[in-house]
Design an enzyme around this catalytic site. Structure first.
Site, PDB file in Angstrom:
ATOM      1  N   CYS A 138       0.422  -7.632   2.297  1.00  0.00           N
ATOM      2  CA  CYS A 138      -0.834  -7.189   2.909  1.00  0.00           C
ATOM      3  C   CYS A 138      -2.043  -8.016   2.482  1.00  0.00           C
ATOM      4  CB  CYS A 138      -1.079  -5.722   2.595  1.00  0.00           C
ATOM      5  SG  CYS A 138       0.240  -4.648   3.210  1.00  0.00           S
ATOM      6  N   HIS A 272      -9.789  -2.058   1.011  1.00  0.00           N
ATOM      7  CA  HIS A 272      -8.440  -2.118   1.585  1.00  0.00           C
ATOM      8  C   HIS A 272      -8.135  -0.778   2.254  1.00  0.00           C
ATOM      9  CE1 HIS A 272      -4.493  -3.756   2.124  1.00  0.00           C
ATOM     10  NE2 HIS A 272      -3.900  -2.840   1.360  1.00  0.00           N
ATOM     11  N   HIS A 306      -2.968   0.102   9.899  1.00  0.00           N
ATOM     12  CA  HIS A 306      -2.755  -0.933   8.882  1.00  0.00           C
ATOM     13  C   HIS A 306      -1.923  -2.051   9.514  1.00  0.00           C
ATOM     14  CE1 HIS A 306      -2.263  -3.089   5.325  1.00  0.00           C
ATOM     15  NE2 HIS A 306      -1.739  -2.184   4.517  1.00  0.00           N
TER      16      HIS A 306
END
Length: 375
Positions: A138, A272, A306
């Protein structure tokens, strides 16, 4: 040497760059309950269409948009390309091995290598310059931006296309995250009391980086400047982040140092903020420890889902739009938020000078990047 951003391209479950920006400001989420695979139960997902999109189609849309926004004419034979992906062409491989596969007879396996988005962009631009495809879970999107920044600093090239592309809605990805109990059954609620996990999304973000001198010479629009970055690794576990956040705190401190900044100068942090129990808890701890002056904080994953390896690129692109438009990005909807941070509950104009963007990846990968408005 100042490295600036002169082109922004986004495509998410909310639409193109303008649609994504406007819908986030209007508190509109692209996440819906969907069932792209009949043998898996319905889930909240951030899908661009009713069925999963091809990474090839998404990449093509993104680079065409970027060239238009940055006023790039073809060919660009010496431009750099650093565009990564966490999953790459995994969806095509799953289709190849499945009984529910559509007709992929026209698609060679050579076109499904992990580096395919970067290679497609290089071919589209007709470059003979530096091409790379990082894969840092990520953290991939910000890592790609940081590497492009370094490429220009080293005088390897004068312009670099950077970012991340991800089409993560696949049976294996959904099942894997479900097995880890990381997927929410209700939705993505970053930093909320009732957060219950992440929501997978499709999308990508690309930026054009170049020197300020180059941008001024061609009279390009400048969204903002990259000041510095840092990356390190917890090296603790496959998925569980370091609970005290000490390694990530060191990463953010190094980013500030490399950027010539002190914590009190930061106006806004694009977190995040995945909506998972552990990530949000640790990230809030990091922000509280390092930024006692309470800068504004938000995560936009509640709007886009996400997007894994593309997440940091999308967040960074949104940061540059926020700097250009002097507008704060909201956290998702009217949530009951935890942790007592200075969350942006509603978008509004605000003088933004220096901002940060964080990404944290599986394997303990921590990355932070600093950027500022430039006049």
């Amino acid at each position: 040497m100042k490295i600036v951003v002169t082109g922004v391209s986004l495509f998410t479950c909310l639409g193109n760059t303008q649609d994504t920006w406007q819908k986030i400001l209007n508190d509109v989420s692209g996440i819906k309950i969907q069932q792209p695979f009949s043998f898996l139960p319905p889930l909240p997902l951030g899908m661009i269409e009713k069925q999963p999109v091809s990474i090839h189609d998404l990449t093509k849309i993104l680079i065409q948009q970027l060239c238009q926004d940055a006023r790039l004419t073809l060919p660009q034979d010496n431009i750099g390309v650093i565009v990564g992906s966490s999953r790459g062409c995994q969806s095509q491989w799953e289709y190849f091995l499945s009984s529910f596969a559509p007709d992929f007879s026209s698609l060679s396996w050579l076109h499904t290598l992990p580096s395919q988005p970067a290679l497609m962009i290089a071919q589209y631009l007709q470059t003979q310059g530096f091409v790379s495809a990082p894969a840092n879970a990520c953290a991939t999107g910000i890592v790609a931006i940081a590497l492009g920044y370094e490429l220009i600093k080293q005088n390897r090239c004068s312009q670099v296309v950077v970012g991340g592309v991800e089409t993560a809605i696949t049976p294996l990805t959904i099942t894997g995250f479900n097995q880890m109990k990381a997927i929410s059954q209700e939705g993505c609620f970053p930093f909320a009391m009732n957060r219950s996990g992440l929501v997978l999304g499709e999308g990508g973000g690309l930026l054009l980086l170049e020197t300020e001198e180059s941008a001024r010479l061609r009279n390009a629009k400048i969204y903002g400047e990259i000041l510095g970055w840092s990356m390190n690794c917890d090296a603790l576990a496959m998925t569980t982040p370091e609970s005290d956040g000490e390694t990530a705190i060191r990463c953010v401190k190094d980013c500030l140092y490399n950027s010539g900044l002190c914590p009190q100068e930061i106006d806004y942090i694009h977190a995040h903020g995945t909506g998972t129990i552990l990530n949000d808890q640790r990230e809030a701890l990091i922000i509280k420890k390092l930024f006692p002056h309470s800068p504004y904080v938000s995560s936009t994953k509640g709007f886009t889902g996400h997007t894994l390896g593309a997440g940091g690129a999308i967040a960074s692109a949104l940061n540059f739009l926020a700097l250009e438009k002097q507008t704060l990005l909201p956290n998702t909807m009217n949530l009951t938020l935890d942790f007592g941070l200075n969350f942006v509950k509603k978008s509004h104009h605000h003088p933004l000078k220096k901002v940060l963007c964080f990404s944290f990846g599986f394997g303990g990968q921590n990355v932070a990047i600093a950027m500022q408005n430039i006049t």
